[in-house]
Motif scaffolding. Sequence first.
Motif, PDB file in Angstrom:
ATOM      1  N   VAL A  44       0.832  -1.196   0.000  1.00  0.00           N
ATOM      2  CA  VAL A  44       0.000   0.000   0.000  1.00  0.00           C
ATOM      3  C   VAL A  44       0.871   1.252   0.000  1.00  0.00           C
ATOM      4  O   VAL A  44       0.497   2.278  -0.567  1.00  0.00           O
ATOM      5  CB  VAL A  44      -0.947  -0.027   1.219  1.00  0.00           C
ATOM      6  CG1 VAL A  44      -1.668   1.296   1.400  1.00  0.00           C
ATOM      7  CG2 VAL A  44      -1.964  -1.150   1.069  1.00  0.00           C
ATOM      8  N   ASP A  45       2.045   1.153   0.603  1.00  0.00           N
ATOM      9  CA  ASP A  45       3.005   2.255   0.631  1.00  0.00           C
ATOM     10  C   ASP A  45       4.380   1.702   0.281  1.00  0.00           C
ATOM     11  O   ASP A  45       4.772   0.645   0.790  1.00  0.00           O
ATOM     12  CB  ASP A  45       3.035   2.906   2.014  1.00  0.00           C
ATOM     13  CG  ASP A  45       3.878   4.162   2.047  1.00  0.00           C
ATOM     14  OD1 ASP A  45       5.120   4.036   2.050  1.00  0.00           O
ATOM     15  OD2 ASP A  45       3.319   5.268   2.081  1.00  0.00           O
ATOM     16  N   GLY A  91     -12.885  -4.807  -0.199  1.00  0.00           N
ATOM     17  CA  GLY A  91     -11.947  -4.243   0.770  1.00  0.00           C
ATOM     18  C   GLY A  91     -12.021  -5.052   2.048  1.00  0.00           C
ATOM     19  O   GLY A  91     -12.733  -4.711   2.994  1.00  0.00           O
ATOM     20  N   SER A  92     -11.291  -6.152   2.073  1.00  0.00           N
ATOM     21  CA  SER A  92     -11.437  -7.133   3.153  1.00  0.00           C
ATOM     22  C   SER A  92     -10.647  -6.790   4.409  1.00  0.00           C
ATOM     23  O   SER A  92     -10.752  -7.486   5.422  1.00  0.00           O
ATOM     24  CB  SER A  92     -11.012  -8.513   2.654  1.00  0.00           C
ATOM     25  OG  SER A  92      -9.665  -8.490   2.212  1.00  0.00           O
ATOM     26  N   PHE A  93      -9.852  -5.709   4.363  1.00  0.00           N
ATOM     27  CA  PHE A  93      -8.983  -5.335   5.482  1.00  0.00           C
ATOM     28  C   PHE A  93      -8.808  -3.825   5.436  1.00  0.00           C
ATOM     29  O   PHE A  93      -8.648  -3.244   4.353  1.00  0.00           O
ATOM     30  CB  PHE A  93      -7.627  -6.027   5.333  1.00  0.00           C
ATOM     31  CG  PHE A  93      -6.641  -5.756   6.436  1.00  0.00           C
ATOM     32  CD1 PHE A  93      -6.564  -6.593   7.548  1.00  0.00           C
ATOM     33  CD2 PHE A  93      -5.769  -4.680   6.360  1.00  0.00           C
ATOM     34  CE1 PHE A  93      -5.640  -6.359   8.555  1.00  0.00           C
ATOM     35  CE2 PHE A  93      -4.845  -4.432   7.366  1.00  0.00           C
ATOM     36  CZ  PHE A  93      -4.791  -5.274   8.470  1.00  0.00           C
ATOM     37  N   GLY A  94      -8.852  -3.191   6.623  1.00  0.00           N
ATOM     38  CA  GLY A  94      -8.682  -1.754   6.676  1.00  0.00           C
ATOM     39  C   GLY A  94      -8.028  -1.308   7.967  1.00  0.00           C
ATOM     40  O   GLY A  94      -7.370  -2.103   8.659  1.00  0.00           O
ATOM     41  N   GLY A 114      -8.563  -7.449  -1.946  1.00  0.00           N
ATOM     42  CA  GLY A 114      -8.360  -6.022  -1.817  1.00  0.00           C
ATOM     43  C   GLY A 114      -8.370  -5.555  -0.375  1.00  0.00           C
ATOM     44  O   GLY A 114      -8.800  -6.277   0.530  1.00  0.00           O
ATOM     45  N   VAL A 115      -7.886  -4.341  -0.177  1.00  0.00           N
ATOM     46  CA  VAL A 115      -7.930  -3.686   1.125  1.00  0.00           C
ATOM     47  C   VAL A 115      -8.477  -2.274   0.921  1.00  0.00           C
ATOM     48  O   VAL A 115      -8.603  -1.800  -0.208  1.00  0.00           O
ATOM     49  CB  VAL A 115      -6.543  -3.628   1.792  1.00  0.00           C
ATOM     50  CG1 VAL A 115      -5.987  -5.025   2.004  1.00  0.00           C
ATOM     51  CG2 VAL A 115      -5.565  -2.777   0.976  1.00  0.00           C
ATOM     52  N   VAL A 133      -6.824  -1.995  -4.102  1.00  0.00           N
ATOM     53  CA  VAL A 133      -7.449  -1.150  -3.094  1.00  0.00           C
ATOM     54  C   VAL A 133      -8.893  -0.959  -3.545  1.00  0.00           C
ATOM     55  O   VAL A 133      -9.143  -0.542  -4.679  1.00  0.00           O
ATOM     56  CB  VAL A 133      -6.740   0.209  -2.967  1.00  0.00           C
ATOM     57  CG1 VAL A 133      -7.512   1.135  -2.038  1.00  0.00           C
ATOM     58  CG2 VAL A 133      -5.311   0.011  -2.466  1.00  0.00           C
ATOM     59  N   CYS A 134      -9.836  -1.295  -2.670  1.00  0.00           N
ATOM     60  CA  CYS A 134     -11.247  -1.295  -3.048  1.00  0.00           C
ATOM     61  C   CYS A 134     -12.098  -0.924  -1.838  1.00  0.00           C
ATOM     62  O   CYS A 134     -11.880  -1.435  -0.739  1.00  0.00           O
ATOM     63  CB  CYS A 134     -11.647  -2.672  -3.572  1.00  0.00           C
ATOM     64  SG  CYS A 134     -13.389  -2.796  -4.040  1.00  0.00           S
TER      65      CYS A 134
END
Length: 224
Positions: A44-45, A91-94, A114-115, A133-134
């Motif tokens: 993600v980063d 987006g299964s994780f946040g 996705g996250v 990413v979703c």
Amino acid sequence: MTHIKKMPVRPSAAEIEALAKFSPATIHEAQGRRGALSSRIKPVDYRMKLCGPAFTVRCAPRDNIMLQLAINYAHPGDIIVVSGGEYEEAGSFGDVLANACLAKGIGGLVTDSGVRDSLQLRELGFPVFSLSVCIKGTVKETLTSTNDSIVVGGELIHPGDIIVGDADGLVIVRREEALDVAALSQAREDAEAGYIAAYKAGKSVVEVSNLEAVLKAKGLTVEA
């Protein structure tokens, strides 16, 4: 069927530490160009890095109940590796679950789903590698299992294998090969340091890479 299984063999701290100093690219090359996960799975980063034992979990597409259970049962330092059916539209994780992981000392997350909450994930600094990413939410319905062998990013991953990731991608190393791969990785880095020193000393790429004979055999011609 047992849903929650323990990691059968956990790598030692020494094995993890031996690999953590090397990039996934170096490890991939050193172990015979094996183990690289699909380049579609990215952090993600770009500053995010991870190295640790794979705590594997299967999730039904668009369902994160098993991911939550994996977080519950994983040990500090574990990398949760999710096989979610290569389903990008979820987006299964946040940030909420990332905080749960940080509170437990979990070392990172790798998922072929996705996250979301990507800005907050960057601010938290918890290492997350995902297929997408979703913003779309998930359900909590299907029980599967943890710590079975799974395929993620085109690679077979056994629980307890060591997974290493940085801005360039991810590589998996078999636990029983960890120290040998670390030694090969160090040898590769030493060789590359020698190449750089040779360039700085004025040698050409062709000289350093010993390409003269290869190019001659291929019939290379150079315009005068």
